[in-house]
Design a protein around this motif. Structure first.
Motif, PDB file in Angstrom:
ATOM      1  N   UNK A  47     -50.818 -77.404  16.842  1.00 31.10           N
ATOM      2  CA  UNK A  47     -50.744 -76.660  15.651  1.00 31.10           C
ATOM      3  C   UNK A  47     -49.386 -76.102  15.547  1.00 31.10           C
ATOM      4  N   UNK A  48     -48.791 -75.891  14.384  1.00 29.71           N
ATOM      5  CA  UNK A  48     -47.835 -75.094  14.096  1.00 29.71           C
ATOM      6  C   UNK A  48     -48.308 -74.116  12.994  1.00 29.71           C
ATOM      7  N   UNK A  49     -48.065 -72.829  13.024  1.00 24.81           N
ATOM      8  CA  UNK A  49     -48.253 -71.849  12.128  1.00 24.81           C
ATOM      9  C   UNK A  49     -47.128 -71.412  11.515  1.00 24.81           C
ATOM     10  N   UNK A  50     -47.017 -71.193  10.508  1.00 22.41           N
ATOM     11  CA  UNK A  50     -45.680 -70.571   9.701  1.00 22.41           C
ATOM     12  C   UNK A  50     -45.903 -69.202   9.201  1.00 22.41           C
ATOM     13  N   UNK A  51     -45.166 -68.124   9.629  1.00 18.50           N
ATOM     14  CA  UNK A  51     -45.001 -66.598   9.161  1.00 18.50           C
ATOM     15  C   UNK A  51     -43.879 -66.459   8.399  1.00 18.50           C
ATOM     16  N   UNK A  52     -44.062 -65.342   7.314  1.00 18.45           N
ATOM     17  CA  UNK A  52     -42.973 -65.150   6.729  1.00 18.45           C
ATOM     18  C   UNK A  52     -42.935 -63.754   6.255  1.00 18.45           C
ATOM     19  N   UNK A  53     -41.958 -62.972   6.519  1.00 18.08           N
ATOM     20  CA  UNK A  53     -41.621 -61.606   6.313  1.00 18.08           C
ATOM     21  C   UNK A  53     -40.273 -61.504   5.568  1.00 18.08           C
ATOM     22  N   UNK A  54     -40.269 -60.108   4.955  1.00 20.73           N
ATOM     23  CA  UNK A  54     -39.056 -59.696   4.281  1.00 20.73           C
ATOM     24  C   UNK A  54     -38.746 -58.409   4.611  1.00 20.73           C
ATOM     25  N   UNK A  55     -37.734 -58.046   4.823  1.00 22.11           N
ATOM     26  CA  UNK A  55     -37.116 -56.848   5.346  1.00 22.11           C
ATOM     27  C   UNK A  55     -37.408 -55.888   3.923  1.00 22.11           C
ATOM     28  N   UNK A  56     -37.795 -54.553   4.079  1.00 27.98           N
ATOM     29  CA  UNK A  56     -37.995 -53.625   2.919  1.00 27.98           C
ATOM     30  C   UNK A  56     -36.902 -53.483   1.986  1.00 27.98           C
ATOM     31  N   UNK A  57     -35.593 -53.928   2.452  1.00 26.96           N
ATOM     32  CA  UNK A  57     -34.413 -53.650   1.874  1.00 26.96           C
ATOM     33  C   UNK A  57     -34.079 -54.789   0.889  1.00 26.96           C
ATOM     34  N   UNK A  58     -34.842 -56.083   1.051  1.00 24.05           N
ATOM     35  CA  UNK A  58     -34.674 -57.117   0.460  1.00 24.05           C
ATOM     36  C   UNK A  58     -35.705 -57.290  -0.571  1.00 24.05           C
ATOM     37  N   UNK A  59     -35.512 -57.158  -1.854  1.00 23.65           N
ATOM     38  CA  UNK A  59     -36.430 -57.438  -3.089  1.00 23.65           C
ATOM     39  C   UNK A  59     -37.049 -59.014  -3.381  1.00 23.65           C
ATOM     40  N   UNK A  60     -37.426 -59.755  -2.262  1.00 26.31           N
ATOM     41  CA  UNK A  60     -37.645 -61.134  -2.468  1.00 26.31           C
ATOM     42  C   UNK A  60     -39.198 -61.164  -2.152  1.00 26.31           C
TER      43      UNK A  60
END
Length: 167
Positions: A47-60
């Motif tokens: 199994x491969x799980x995908x995680x996504x995070x954005x730095x608070x300084x990047x409004x995406x």
């Protein structure tokens, strides 16, 4: 003595790029490897799980299109992450990545990834960005990894600074 101090200062500045290069070459610290092509599927699944995070300084907004997949070791697999610029101006970001558990990093190979280059999104733009990868079949024979049933590929997007402001 001054030469020794100068050498130590130089080593301190060089340590981060040298460590990054070491991790990319060896897979140490969960750093995936880069590859040209997949070797071909073998029996078994991981199994491969995908995680996504954005730095608070990047409004995406940034997220995987699909949160998990089951892959045969050695099989070429393509998935997508989606990013959206939430502002009214163009912004450039760069993703950094890692794999966990860390001992799986040397077996996780990326053929193509948005993380290899900076990504610029226009005002309000949304894009699907591909990741093409395979899990090296050797993971099944390594005493440290043969019992791993799931690998997590995690990305964090950071703003690319230009002249002190995100562009």
């Amino acid at each position: 003595m001054a030469l020794l101090v100068a050498a130590m200062v130089g080593l301190a500045f060089a340590s981060v790029p040298l460590y990054r290069m070491f991790c990319q070459v060896t897979g140490f610290g969960g750093t995936p490897q880069r590859a040209e092509k997949a070797p071909g599927a073998v029996a078994g699944h991981i199994g491969v799980r995908f995680d996504a995070n954005v730095d608070k300084g990047l409004p995406w907004r940034f997220e995987p299109v699909q949160e998990t997949v089951r892959v045969a070791p050695g099989a070429r697999t393509q998935i997508f992450y989606r990013a959206k610029n939430l502002t009214a101006r163009e912004i450039t970001g760069q993703a950094v990545f890692n794999v966990s558990p860390t001992q799986a990093g040397k077996y996780f190979n990326k053929i193509e990834c948005f993380c290899f280059t900076e990504q610029t999104l226009k005002a309000g733009e949304s894009v699907d960005m591909p990741v093409i990868f395979y899990v090296d079949p050797a993971i099944l024979n390594d005493e440290d990894t043969k019992d791993i049933d799931e690998i997590t590929l995690s990305y964090t997007f950071y703003p690319v600074e230009s002249g002190g402001t995100a562009r």
